[in-house]
Design an enzyme around this catalytic site. Structure first.
Site, PDB file in Angstrom:
ATOM      1  N   LEU A 137       0.667  -1.217   0.039  1.00  0.00           N
ATOM      2  CA  LEU A 137      -0.009  -0.029  -0.084  1.00  0.00           C
ATOM      3  C   LEU A 137       1.042   1.350  -0.214  1.00  0.00           C
ATOM      4  O   LEU A 137       1.902   1.152   0.074  1.00  0.00           O
ATOM      5  CB  LEU A 137      -0.939  -0.230   1.202  1.00  0.00           C
ATOM      6  N   GLY A 138       0.440   2.495  -0.173  1.00  0.00           N
ATOM      7  CA  GLY A 138       1.025   3.681  -0.075  1.00  0.00           C
ATOM      8  C   GLY A 138       1.226   4.369  -1.348  1.00  0.00           C
ATOM      9  O   GLY A 138       1.828   5.445  -1.481  1.00  0.00           O
TER      10      GLY A 138
ATOM     11  N   GLY B  43      -8.819  -2.676  -9.629  1.00  0.00           N
ATOM     12  CA  GLY B  43     -10.305  -2.397  -9.515  1.00  0.00           C
ATOM     13  C   GLY B  43     -10.736  -1.822 -10.835  1.00  0.00           C
ATOM     14  O   GLY B  43      -9.968  -1.144 -11.373  1.00  0.00           O
TER      15      GLY B  43
ATOM     16  N   GLY C 170      13.083  18.795 -18.087  1.00  0.00           N
ATOM     17  CA  GLY C 170      12.057  19.315 -17.175  1.00  0.00           C
ATOM     18  C   GLY C 170      12.661  19.761 -15.907  1.00  0.00           C
ATOM     19  O   GLY C 170      13.065  19.078 -15.074  1.00  0.00           O
TER      20      GLY C 170
ATOM     21  N   GLU D  85      14.908  23.001 -19.746  1.00  0.00           N
ATOM     22  CA  GLU D  85      13.642  23.190 -19.418  1.00  0.00           C
ATOM     23  C   GLU D  85      13.133  23.940 -20.634  1.00  0.00           C
ATOM     24  O   GLU D  85      13.599  25.000 -21.207  1.00  0.00           O
ATOM     25  CB  GLU D  85      13.432  23.870 -18.035  1.00  0.00           C
TER      26      GLU D  85
ATOM     27  N   HIS E   8      13.189  32.763  19.730  1.00  0.00           N
ATOM     28  CA  HIS E   8      14.455  33.390  19.175  1.00  0.00           C
ATOM     29  C   HIS E   8      15.405  32.293  19.696  1.00  0.00           C
ATOM     30  O   HIS E   8      15.282  32.062  21.011  1.00  0.00           O
ATOM     31  CB  HIS E   8      14.630  34.663  19.591  1.00  0.00           C
TER      32      HIS E   8
HETATM   33  P1  NAD Z   1       6.042  19.450 -13.438  1.00  0.00           P
HETATM   34  O1  NAD Z   1       4.845  19.524 -14.312  1.00  0.00           O
HETATM   35  O2  NAD Z   1       6.094  20.012 -11.995  1.00  0.00           O
HETATM   36  O3  NAD Z   1       7.307  19.872 -14.350  1.00  0.00           O
HETATM   37  C1  NAD Z   1       7.696  19.451 -15.608  1.00  0.00           C
HETATM   38  C2  NAD Z   1       8.477  20.289 -16.196  1.00  0.00           C
HETATM   39  O4  NAD Z   1       8.813  19.918 -17.542  1.00  0.00           O
HETATM   40  C3  NAD Z   1       7.789  21.710 -16.373  1.00  0.00           C
HETATM   41  O5  NAD Z   1       8.657  22.838 -15.808  1.00  0.00           O
HETATM   42  C4  NAD Z   1       7.704  21.839 -17.827  1.00  0.00           C
HETATM   43  O6  NAD Z   1       7.737  22.882 -18.615  1.00  0.00           O
HETATM   44  C5  NAD Z   1       8.847  21.025 -18.490  1.00  0.00           C
HETATM   45  N1  NAD Z   1       8.497  20.459 -19.702  1.00  0.00           N
HETATM   46  C6  NAD Z   1       7.615  19.818 -20.224  1.00  0.00           C
HETATM   47  N2  NAD Z   1       7.507  19.423 -21.414  1.00  0.00           N
HETATM   48  C7  NAD Z   1       8.971  19.718 -21.842  1.00  0.00           C
HETATM   49  C8  NAD Z   1       9.921  19.447 -22.898  1.00  0.00           C
HETATM   50  N3  NAD Z   1       9.616  18.947 -24.034  1.00  0.00           N
HETATM   51  N4  NAD Z   1      11.255  19.990 -22.715  1.00  0.00           N
HETATM   52  C9  NAD Z   1      11.552  20.377 -21.586  1.00  0.00           C
HETATM   53  N5  NAD Z   1      11.002  20.826 -20.595  1.00  0.00           N
HETATM   54  C10 NAD Z   1       9.593  20.379 -20.590  1.00  0.00           C
HETATM   55  O7  NAD Z   1       6.223  17.884 -13.196  1.00  0.00           O
HETATM   56  P2  NAD Z   1       7.304  16.970 -12.372  1.00  0.00           P
HETATM   57  O8  NAD Z   1       8.386  17.592 -11.946  1.00  0.00           O
HETATM   58  O9  NAD Z   1       7.435  15.827 -13.438  1.00  0.00           O
HETATM   59  O10 NAD Z   1       6.389  16.377 -11.175  1.00  0.00           O
HETATM   60  C11 NAD Z   1       5.077  15.836 -11.466  1.00  0.00           C
HETATM   61  C12 NAD Z   1       4.330  16.108 -10.410  1.00  0.00           C
HETATM   62  O11 NAD Z   1       4.391  15.649  -9.010  1.00  0.00           O
HETATM   63  C13 NAD Z   1       3.992  17.512 -10.329  1.00  0.00           C
HETATM   64  O12 NAD Z   1       2.759  17.666  -9.997  1.00  0.00           O
HETATM   65  C14 NAD Z   1       4.580  18.210  -9.119  1.00  0.00           C
HETATM   66  O13 NAD Z   1       4.287  19.017  -8.464  1.00  0.00           O
HETATM   67  C15 NAD Z   1       4.767  16.624  -8.159  1.00  0.00           C
HETATM   68  N6  NAD Z   1       5.902  16.571  -7.324  1.00  0.00           N
HETATM   69  C16 NAD Z   1       6.035  17.227  -6.184  1.00  0.00           C
HETATM   70  C17 NAD Z   1       7.190  16.836  -5.426  1.00  0.00           C
HETATM   71  C18 NAD Z   1       6.974  18.008  -4.367  1.00  0.00           C
HETATM   72  O14 NAD Z   1       6.239  18.331  -3.895  1.00  0.00           O
HETATM   73  N7  NAD Z   1       8.429  18.385  -3.889  1.00  0.00           N
HETATM   74  C19 NAD Z   1       8.023  16.251  -5.904  1.00  0.00           C
HETATM   75  C20 NAD Z   1       7.999  15.379  -7.106  1.00  0.00           C
HETATM   76  C21 NAD Z   1       6.863  15.609  -8.117  1.00  0.00           C
END
Ligand code: NAD
Length: 469
Positions: free
Chosen positions: A42-43, A118, A185, A208, A448
């Site tokens: 799970l999880g 499911g 990304g 990015e 503090h």
């Molecule tokens: P994200 O949507 O946050 O980031 C994806 C990035 O990839 C974006 O900046 C986007 O502009 C870029 N991108 C998209 N297509 C691209 C391309 N062709 N070339 C270059 N860049 C491109 O998604 P993620 O980082 O994969 O994370 C997935 C989800 O999981 C998100 O919703 C994220 O917030 C969540 N997450 C959160 C945490 C945390 O809270 N610390 C950690 C990991 C993941």
């Protein structure tokens, strides 16, 4: 196995932070609840392949970097080295422990867990199927909650092979640390792994598409992060377009067009971190006629899908795809099902956290969003350089930035970068929930020395009342 019929008030499909939380809350409200989970543990992704194991890895990277600074703290240590297998193993151990913890919680709360896939039948029963599609059980459910989570998004023409072109799942268990890694990304996943691998000595490049790293974060904070990560040795290429990703003998060749034209990089591995898409397939949704939108399940403020008594929560309903969002939606869905009077979730008050070092955290409106929304804005900043606690800890990089409505003094948002920013953000979340003003933040006595004083001081700074600046 013989097919059995069982009846529940709520059947949840998926046992991640959304699914298991919904089942527990339903039980607390006196409902009979079951969870259907296809994985052994799970999880969900969060506990097994996401938030938790990566936080273990990131802590290890942080410790390794701190050990390299031992001399600064007056310690004489020899060459600091690591055992990669044990670095990875520790993270797996943490994930396993927590997944067992969820099984314990299911037991304690008398939630029945069914192992299998499911699927909702056209008559709105939940079928539990094995890997071959054989129905193991058929569950009657007054309400169904779809909490099937998400999986890494891919890009057209780029296939994740798990070996050279990988997703976050493989990135947390690579048996040997790669010498070079190109991350596509610069969202939370891309940045966290870039930080982790760079800290352990891998040559890391991040590409990015949008103009800044962590594109959803405040521009000023993202610029500070960009500079800090570049200083750590990570190469960051924003506003770049991937042209091709091709596997070559022993690695991958990536071509992209950035500010200085088209570049070709040869790397050992490519990590695809371009977002997450909802797991909407194989749930029987087409036959039910349940409405989908852009690969996600749209819901209303009560988490109801287009079909009566079928709810959906978490990554499968779309952004923000965060475990704490899923858990909050889970509680809300269970409470709506139980007929409780409660508010809908305030989607404008969801914290966002990235756990690289320096950490990044935010909530509410960014400065630009507040201006675009027509607010007259006052901004307060307090750099950790001016914080006694941050100085004492040797961690004085970054700042707290608070955004206020100038007329009423209400806190509209916060953006932070620095040590423990992901913990400090909670104060502003509560402040926003209570519609706190700058005076209420400023007149709350903070211990503090603590890093949290930076929140109080930033509130003061916005209105000319910061003391230690
Ligand atoms: P994200 O949507 O946050 O980031 C994806 C990035 O990839 C974006 O900046 C986007 O502009 C870029 N991108 C998209 N297509 C691209 C391309 N062709 N070339 C270059 N860049 C491109 O998604 P993620 O980082 O994969 O994370 C997935 C989800 O999981 C998100 O919703 C994220 O917030 C969540 N997450 C959160 C945490 C945390 O809270 N610390 C950690 C990991 C993941």
């Amino acid at each position: 196995m013989a097919e059995e019929r069982k009846a529940f008030d709520v059947v949840v499909i998926g046992g991640g932070p959304g699914g298991y939380t919904a089942a527990i809350r339903a039980r607390q409200l006196g409902l009979e609840a079951a969870v259907v989970e296809k994985e052994e543990q799970l999880g969900g992704v969060c506990l097994n392949w996401g938030c938790i194991p990566t936080k273990a890895l990131l802590k290890q990277a942080e410790i390794y970097r701190l050990l390299q600074r031992a001399d600064e703290f007056g310690f004489k240590v020899g060459q600091v080295d690591y055992d990669w297998t044990r670095v990875i193993q520790r993270s797996r151990g943490v994930a396993d422990n927590l997944a067992k913890g969820v099984a314990y919680l299911m037991n304690k709360n008398e939630v029945q867990v069914f192992k299998g896939r499911g699927r909702i039948s056209p008559t709105k029963q939940v079928e539990v199927r094995d890997g071959k599609g054989q129905v193991l059980e058929t569950l009657e459910a007054k309400s169904i909650i779809i909490a099937t989570g998400g999986r890494p998004q891919t890009l057209p023409g780029i296939e994740i092979d798990g070996e050279h072109i990988i997703s976050s799942r493989e990135a947390m268990v690579i048996p040997e640390r790669p010498e070079s890694l190109l991350v596509i990304g610069a969202g939370a996943i891309g940045i966290e792994f870039a930080y982790f691998y760079n800290a352990f000595g891998t040559r890391v490049k991040v590409v990015e598409a949008l103009p800044q790293v962590l594109p959803r974060e405040d521009e000023e904070i993202a610029a500070i992060l960009d500079k800090s990560l570049a200083g750590q040795g990570i190469e960051l290429e924003t506003g770049a377009r991937i042209e091709s990703v091709e596997k070559k003998e022993g690695g991958v060749e990536v071509s992209y067009t950035g500010k200085s034209g088209t570049q070709v990089e040869e790397v050992e591995k490519v990590l695809l971190a371009v977002g997450v898409r909802g797991n909407v397939e194989d749930l029987g949704l087409e036959a039910l006629g349940l409405r989908l939108r852009e690969g996600a399940i749209p819901v209303n403020g009560r988490l109801e899908t287009s079909i009566k008594n079928i709810y959906a929560i978490g990554d499968v309903i779309g952004a923000p795809q965060l475990a704490h969002m899923a858990a909050a939606e889970a509680v809300a869905a269970a409470e709506f099902i139980a007929g409780q009077e409660r508010d809908e979730i305030d989607r404008g008050n969801i914290p966002s956290c990235t756990y690289c070092q320096p950490q990044v955290a935010s909530v509410g409106l960014t400065e630009n969003e507040a201006l675009e929304a027509g607010h007259e804005v006052k901004v307060g900043r307090f750099p950790f350089m001016a914080s006694g606690k941050a100085q004492a800890a040797g961690d004085a990089e970054g700042l707290v930035k608070l955004i206020f409505d100038a007329r009423y003094g209400e806190v509209l948002g916060a953006a932070m970068i620095g040590a423990e920013a992901t913990e400090l953000i909670a104060e502003v979340c509560l402040g926003r929930k209570l519609e706190a003003t700058y005076e209420e933040l400023l007149h709350t006595v903070h211990a503090h020395p603590t890093l949290s004083e930076a929140v109080m001081e930033a509130a003061g700074e916005a209105f000319g009342a910061a003391i230690n600046l």
